[in-house]
Design an enzyme around this catalytic site. Structure first.
Site, mmCIF file in Angstrom:
data_model
loop_
_atom_site.group_PDB
_atom_site.id
_atom_site.type_symbol
_atom_site.label_atom_id
_atom_site.label_comp_id
_atom_site.label_asym_id
_atom_site.label_seq_id
_atom_site.Cartn_x
_atom_site.Cartn_y
_atom_site.Cartn_z
ATOM 1 N N GLU B 78 0.811 -1.224 0.000
ATOM 2 C CA GLU B 78 0.000 0.000 0.000
ATOM 3 C C GLU B 78 0.842 1.272 0.000
ATOM 4 O OE1 GLU B 78 -0.302 -2.501 2.105
ATOM 5 O OE2 GLU B 78 -2.326 -3.296 1.999
ATOM 6 N N HIS B 147 -7.657 -7.296 12.519
ATOM 7 C CA HIS B 147 -8.654 -7.215 11.441
ATOM 8 C C HIS B 147 -10.012 -6.787 11.986
ATOM 9 C CE1 HIS B 147 -5.629 -9.833 9.562
ATOM 10 N NE2 HIS B 147 -6.129 -9.486 8.400
#
Lengths: 84, 354
Positions: B78, B147
């Site tokens: 990213e 997460h």
């Protein structure tokens, strides 16, 4: 009510549930009970083994929902009637 | 301009318009689809967007429709590609980028905070960054500490970017249109549990809405009043709004009238709208699935107090994640989420304090 009086029985297809063991359920009906639908319209989402499939109307007519969301269904089970 | 094929529900033979019940992910995807069809500067980039359609259904079918030049799968790097997207935006493109889990904002935080968010300011307005970052937030399904976070405050704290988090399909489509057309960098957060992807379990009924077929915008910086009430304001962010609605049902059975508002736009924040609601009820509970300390919940409460410290009939309450990492164990996880029971208890505390 219907234009030619025929009723199409919309059932869980072999493509969605290939074997007798496979089951799935409606996630949601995008179009509502009593809606006028056209062949090819995306009418519902159906989930089998965590994969969501879009269900396209197999016929044109008035939708009568017979299977509510989150209820387990197998090959050949009735999803809806379509008054043609 | 590319031409768009009519979607099945836009068939000219459809006759009278029909209401469609859509999920958040389907509704927001429809806005992306529309904008890509009408503006060739708009493109999508992210992990699993082309082949898989987005982990949370945000790009389903867009890869096939618009091709590999406009819906681009990216590796787990990213820092590189979110920086690249910011550069593309500065050069006149309008990228929509997807980071599936907001938990991984850390690896691209420099690109976001120091480049995407600051370049308009630092260039004296010469470079705009019209980019939308889509990301999934939230816990509730045993996906453990890396997460499951929301990180609302981690993003909303930084100047130079807008942060929104719609909680129903109607808002998701309208706010996505607004986000893509905005000349600023917008972070678009959706709680995974409310997004409406089938594998996340039963749909959150209050997240479904009738969504018009045509394009429309929902402005940023305005709260949404889900339910009017007179005794206590429950302000929610993300999935907590739906828990707040359940709480309002419970409170109603006890004879308490709760007003449920959805903050939905963290930046810009509708301080006036929140104050107006609290001025009516005199009591405030903020339900936010982000961490308790230094959060949006504290900002909301401080904003009301700064306006009028005498507005409260009882001390305001925060219902957030206690300052611990989110456990994998389902019972432990559920004990720390801002669920209906905790919101109801907090609301009762504001009533009993009178």
């Amino acid at each position: 009510m219907s234009e030619n009086g025929k009723v199409f029985e919309w059932r869980v297809s072999d493509e969605l549930c290939p074997t007798e063991e496979d089951s799935g359920s409606i996630v949601l009906w995008i179009l509502s009970d009593g809606a006028k639908i056209n062949q090819g319209d995306i009418v519902a989402e159906f989930m089998v083994q965590k994969i969501t499939h879009e269900l396209q109307a197999p016929a044109s007519g008035i939708l009568h929902i017979k299977l509510e969301p989150e209820i387990e269904a197998y090959k050949g089970d009735l999803l809806a009637l379509i008054l043609m | 301009m590319s031409t768009k094929e009519a979607a099945p529900w836009e068939s000219p033979t459809s006759g009278e318009s029909r209401s469609r019940s859509l999920t958040i992910c389907r509704a927001q995807r429809e806005a992306v689809d529309w904008e890509m069809a009408h503006d060739e500067r708009v493109f999508m980039m992210g992990e699993d967007v082309a082949g898989f359609g987005g982990v949370f259904g945000t790009a389903d079918g867009l890869g096939d429709k618009f091709g590999a030049d406009r819906v681009i799968d990216m590796p787990i790097s990213e820092t590189g590609w979110i920086g690249m997207a910011a550069g593309a935006a500065m050069e006149g493109m309008r990228p929509i980028i997807e980071l599936a889990y907001v938990d991984f904002i850390g690896v691209c935080y420099n690109a976001i905070v120091n480049h995407a968010a600051k370049t308009y300011f630092m260039s004296g307005g010469q470079f705009k960054v019209p980019m939308v970052l889509i990301s999934g937030t939230g816990a509730g399904y045993s996906n453990a500490a890396q997460h499951s976070q929301c990180l609302h405050a981690t993003l909303a704290h930084m100047p130079g970017l807008k942060v929104v988090s719609p909680t129903n399909a109607y808002d998701a489509k309208g706010m996505m249109h607004t986000a893509i057309r905005d000349d600023n960098f917008v972070v678009f957060l959706v709680h995974k549990g409310a997004s409406g992807v089938g594998f996340m379990g039963p749909l959150v009924k209050t997240s479904l809405s009738d969504v018009p077929q045509e394009d429309y915008t929902v402005p940023f910086g305005k709260i949404k009043v889900y339910r009017e009430g007179t005794d206590v304001t429950i302000a929610g962010v993300g999935l907590a709004v739906h828990q707040a609605l359940e709480s309002a049902d419970s409170l109603a059975k006890m004879g308490i009238s709760a007003e449920v508002i959805d903050i939905r736009s963290l930046v810009p924040l509708d301080r006036g709208g929140i104050i107006e609601s609290v001025a009516k009820t005199g009591r405030l509970v903020v339900a936010d699935e982000d961490y308790h300390s230094y959060g949006v919940s504290g900002e909301v409460i401080a904003s009301v107090i700064e306006h009028d410290a005498t507005i409260f009939k009882a001390p305001p309450q925060r219902v957030c994640i206690p300052d611990v990492s989110i456990p994998f164990s389902r019972p432990l996880e559920y004990s720390i989420l801002p669920l209906e029971e905790r919101i109801t208890s907090a609301a009762l505390k504001t009533i009993e304090n009178v």
